[in-house]
Each structure stands twice: as structure tokens, then as C-alpha cells.
Design an enzyme around this catalytic site. Structure first.
Site, mmCIF file in Angstrom:
data_model
loop_
_atom_site.group_PDB
_atom_site.id
_atom_site.type_symbol
_atom_site.label_atom_id
_atom_site.label_comp_id
_atom_site.label_asym_id
_atom_site.label_seq_id
_atom_site.Cartn_x
_atom_site.Cartn_y
_atom_site.Cartn_z
ATOM 1 N N SER A 25 1.079 3.840 18.983
ATOM 2 C CA SER A 25 2.267 3.154 19.495
ATOM 3 C C SER A 25 2.186 3.019 21.019
ATOM 4 O O SER A 25 2.490 1.966 21.589
ATOM 5 C CB SER A 25 3.522 3.945 19.077
ATOM 6 O OG SER A 25 4.674 3.257 19.446
ATOM 7 N N LYS A 48 7.389 7.005 22.797
ATOM 8 C CA LYS A 48 6.955 6.333 21.560
ATOM 9 C C LYS A 48 7.117 7.199 20.311
ATOM 10 O O LYS A 48 6.377 7.073 19.346
ATOM 11 C CB LYS A 48 5.490 5.837 21.658
ATOM 12 C CG LYS A 48 5.130 5.069 22.906
ATOM 13 C CD LYS A 48 6.154 4.073 23.340
ATOM 14 C CE LYS A 48 6.275 2.871 22.452
ATOM 15 N NZ LYS A 48 7.436 2.023 22.876
ATOM 16 N N HIS A 83 12.217 11.529 29.056
ATOM 17 C CA HIS A 83 10.862 11.777 28.564
ATOM 18 C C HIS A 83 10.219 12.920 29.347
ATOM 19 O O HIS A 83 9.033 13.169 29.209
ATOM 20 C CB HIS A 83 9.986 10.537 28.761
ATOM 21 C CG HIS A 83 10.282 9.405 27.818
ATOM 22 N ND1 HIS A 83 10.513 9.585 26.480
ATOM 23 C CD2 HIS A 83 10.355 8.060 28.029
ATOM 24 C CE1 HIS A 83 10.714 8.403 25.913
ATOM 25 N NE2 HIS A 83 10.640 7.473 26.831
HETATM 26 P P1 A3P Z 1 5.509 1.775 16.492
HETATM 27 O O1 A3P Z 1 4.963 1.286 17.792
HETATM 28 O O2 A3P Z 1 4.572 2.722 15.788
HETATM 29 O O3 A3P Z 1 5.968 0.703 15.590
HETATM 30 P P2 A3P Z 1 10.183 4.778 21.426
HETATM 31 O O4 A3P Z 1 11.499 4.218 21.185
HETATM 32 O O5 A3P Z 1 10.187 6.261 21.639
HETATM 33 O O6 A3P Z 1 9.458 4.028 22.490
HETATM 34 O O7 A3P Z 1 9.353 4.621 20.083
HETATM 35 C C1 A3P Z 1 9.018 3.360 19.605
HETATM 36 C C2 A3P Z 1 8.526 3.515 18.189
HETATM 37 O O8 A3P Z 1 9.641 3.763 17.310
HETATM 38 C C3 A3P Z 1 7.847 2.245 17.701
HETATM 39 O O9 A3P Z 1 6.797 2.672 16.808
HETATM 40 C C4 A3P Z 1 8.990 1.567 16.952
HETATM 41 O O10 A3P Z 1 8.566 0.605 16.014
HETATM 42 C C5 A3P Z 1 9.654 2.773 16.297
HETATM 43 N N1 A3P Z 1 11.032 2.472 15.840
HETATM 44 C C6 A3P Z 1 12.059 1.991 16.585
HETATM 45 N N2 A3P Z 1 13.143 1.787 15.801
HETATM 46 C C7 A3P Z 1 12.788 2.164 14.543
HETATM 47 C C8 A3P Z 1 13.469 2.171 13.279
HETATM 48 N N3 A3P Z 1 14.728 1.762 13.148
HETATM 49 N N4 A3P Z 1 12.791 2.616 12.202
HETATM 50 C C9 A3P Z 1 11.508 3.032 12.313
HETATM 51 N N5 A3P Z 1 10.804 3.043 13.472
HETATM 52 C C10 A3P Z 1 11.445 2.609 14.573
#
Ligand code: A3P
Length: 308
Positions: A138, A36, A108
Site C-alpha cells: 500500500s 497505510k 502516525h
Molecule cells: P490499499 O492500498 O492496500 O488498498 P491509510 O488510510 O492508513 O493510508 O490506509 C490506506 C489503506 O486502507 C488502503 O489500502 C485503502 O484501500 C484501505 N482502506 C481505506 N478504506 C477502507 C475500507 N473502507 N475498507 C477496506 N480498506 C480500506
């Protein structure tokens, strides 16, 4: 360190023995993150940097095929993982060992669980870090949807969840492995950030200046890109564009496993904010967290950005 050869999570087991024995190539590109922290975002950016900004080619492949999770594809015999990979669009029998170079591989896993050959082959590592309060929020949103999907009870609320997050315990998430706390992951790579094969970036810096960070990544990967191409990649990887892109949202997983409408509730592209934690943490949560956070950080000069 964990003694056993598998890590058990909320839903499945990771075969660490197989991960340790994985044959690394010198030209592999590893994207390593605490869950996340911006994995999905970086999985979109790196393939586009490597192919010179060819959006159609990237959209033609699911993110988990163009940038597979090492520990998932190596443990694909596990029934829950098998289902997860199917819903991630990874074909049965997918063989990471025979993929063309340069492979983009996601993990991860904490540093001490990574393949033994890391030390000798020194593949490129792009590490994305995010402030732990936003990571906690998140993760909470993901867990609340994911636990019922694997027949486990959801948490009563964020305050109920936070201690498990801080201590990385109770298999809180399919990818927060028990014992792998935020500092045990992030601070290790922060210390290694000056090694020539390591590029350490933060979610918050990417939010502030996406084209600038795409430039940093392309230079690290030795790919020359014009300003126009960098702009095109930044546009495709903007939050709003990814939020409308069913491929980035991992729609099949959302619909089939989490049972949510991806365009509204994909946990992979959800809110994408810095500082969203402020409306979720209670005062008591914040106090508890800050106390432990001070302990985590007492020997580190890393300063995560909790707001912009
Ligand atoms: P939030 O849940 O705070 O919105 P991962 O990919 O490591 O699982 O992380 C997911 C997080 O990255 C989520 O955060 C998601 O919204 C955010 N995320 C994914 N794409 C993004 C983008 N283009 N710009 C900003 N945040 C992004």
C-alpha cells in the site's frame, strides 16, 4: 530516538518540539497508526460513532478537519505541509488547540515522539495495525504517485522500494518517518493493548467483521449504539461506499497533487484487501522480508494476519 527537533521526510519537516509540547486533554481520542494501515477507514468510523451515525454531518466536513493529523497541523508553517493541508480541505489558521472536546486527533508518530502529556493525561488511543506485507504494498503505491508530485524520483519497482520500507529510510514516504520502522511502531502499542485507555484493533479483523469492530470501538468510547446504527455506520464505511465517496477519497489532494482520478486511483481507498501482497512480492522479496520479519518478531507474541 532521533536527536534533532525536526523529522525530515521526503518532502517536509515535522516540528517534534511543538508536538512534544502539545496540550493533551483527558477526553482526547487519538487514532494512531503506522501509515497505510487503515487510518482513513478509522477517521470515517470514529466521528460516526461519536455522532450516533449521522452520515450527513460527517460528510459535511473533510476527514482532516474532523480528525486532523497532529504533526501536520502543528507544523503548518512548512510550505509543503501548508499546500498539503489546503488540499486536505483544512482551512488556513486551523487551530487544534481551540477545537471542541472530544477532539479526534490522528497521528502516525511513533510512541517516543508523541506529546509529553500523554503519560499524565492518558487520552484514549485507538490503534489500528495491519500486516506489514500489505502495508508495504500500500505504501509503495502511494509513494510511486507522491514522490514525483514532490519532484522526487519514483522507485524502479517494488523490489527496489522494499529495503527502504523495511528499514524506514531515505524519506520514502511523507509519513513513514526515517527510523520509524513497522515493528518500532506497532509492537510498542501491541504491548500496551491492555491499558484501559488503549483499544488495539487490526485492519484484518475489521475486514472480517466490521460491525463487530465498530461495536468494540463504541464500547471503548462509552457510546451506546443500537444494532441499526452500527449497521448504518458499517454500511457507510464499507469499502464500496467509501470508494464512491469523494470526501473519503480526498479528491482535491488526488487531483491537485497526485494528478490522479480519485475514483480510480485514490491511495486512501485503493483496493482494501488482505493478502494483496502475494501478487506483488517476488519470491526473493518474500525471502528477504521474512528473514527480517523473524528478527522483528522474536520477542513479540503479536501474530499479524497475512491472509484471511
Ligand atoms: P490499499 O492500498 O492496500 O488498498 P491509510 O488510510 O492508513 O493510508 O490506509 C490506506 C489503506 O486502507 C488502503 O489500502 C485503502 O484501500 C484501505 N482502506 C481505506 N478504506 C477502507 C475500507 N473502507 N475498507 C477496506 N480498506 C480500506
Amino acid at each position: 530516538m532521533v536527536d534533532s527537533e525536526t523529522i525530515k521526510n521526503a518532502g517536509f519537516s515535522i516540528d517534534i518540539d511543538l508536538v512534544k509540547k502539545f496540550e493533551v486533554r483527558e477526553d482526547d481520542i487519538f487514532l494512531i497508526t503506522y501509515p497505510k494501515s487503515g487510518t482513513t477507514w478509522m477517521k470515517e468510523i470514529v466521528p460516526l460513532v461519536l455522532n450516533g451515525g449521522d452520515v450527513a454531518a460527517v460528510n459535511a466536513l473533510p476527514p482532516d478537519v474532523r480528525a486532523p493529523y497532529l504533526e501536520f497541523v502543528l507544523s503548518a508553517e512548512d510550505p509543503i505541509l501548508k499546500e498539503l493541508l489546503t488540499n486536505f480541505g483544512v482551512p488556513g489558521g486551523f487551530d487544534i488547540d481551540t477545537q471542541q472536546s472530544p477532539r479526534v486527533i490522528v497521528s502516525h508518530l511513533r510512541d517516543d515522539f508523541l506529546p509529553t502529556q500523554f503519560a499524565e493525561k492518558r487520552p484514549k488511543v485507538i490503534y489500528v495495525a495491519r500486516n506489514p506485507k500489505d502495508v508495504a504494498v500500500s505504501t509503495f503505491h502511494f509513494v510511486q504517485k507522491e514522490l514525483p508530485a514532490i519532484n522526487k524520483k519514483a522507485y524502479d519497482g517494488f523490489s527496489d522500494f522494499l529495503p527502504d520500507f523495511m528499514n524506514a529510510r531515505n524519506g520514502i514516504h511523507t509519513v513513514v518517518y526515517d527510523g520509524s520502522t513497522w515493528p518500532s511502531h506497532v509492537l510498542t502499542w501491541w504491548k500496551r493493548r491492555h491499558e484501559p485507555n488503549v483499544c488495539f484493533v487490526t485492519f484484518e479483523d475489521m475486514k472480517k467483521d466490521l460491525p463487530g469492530n465498530i461495536r468494540i470501538i463504541s464500547e471503548f468510547l462509552g457510546v451506546k449504539l443500537s444494532d441499526d446504527v452500527i449497521q448504518r455506520i458499517a454500511e457507510h464505511c464499507s469499502f464500496d461506499k467509501m470508494k464512491q465517496n469523494p470526501v473519503s477519497l480526498k479528491s482535491d489532494y488526488c487531483v491537485n497533487v497526485l494528478k490522479v482520478d480519485p475514483s480510480l486511483e485514490s491511495p486512501f481507498v485503493r483496493k482494501g484487501q488482505v493478502g494483496g501482497w502475494k501478487s506483488v512480492f517476488s519470491e526473493a522479496d518474500n525471502e528477504t522480508f521474512d528473514k527480517m520479519y523473524r528478527e522483528w518478531m522474536k520477542d513479540s507474541d503479536f501474530e499479524p494476519q497475512f491472509e484471511l
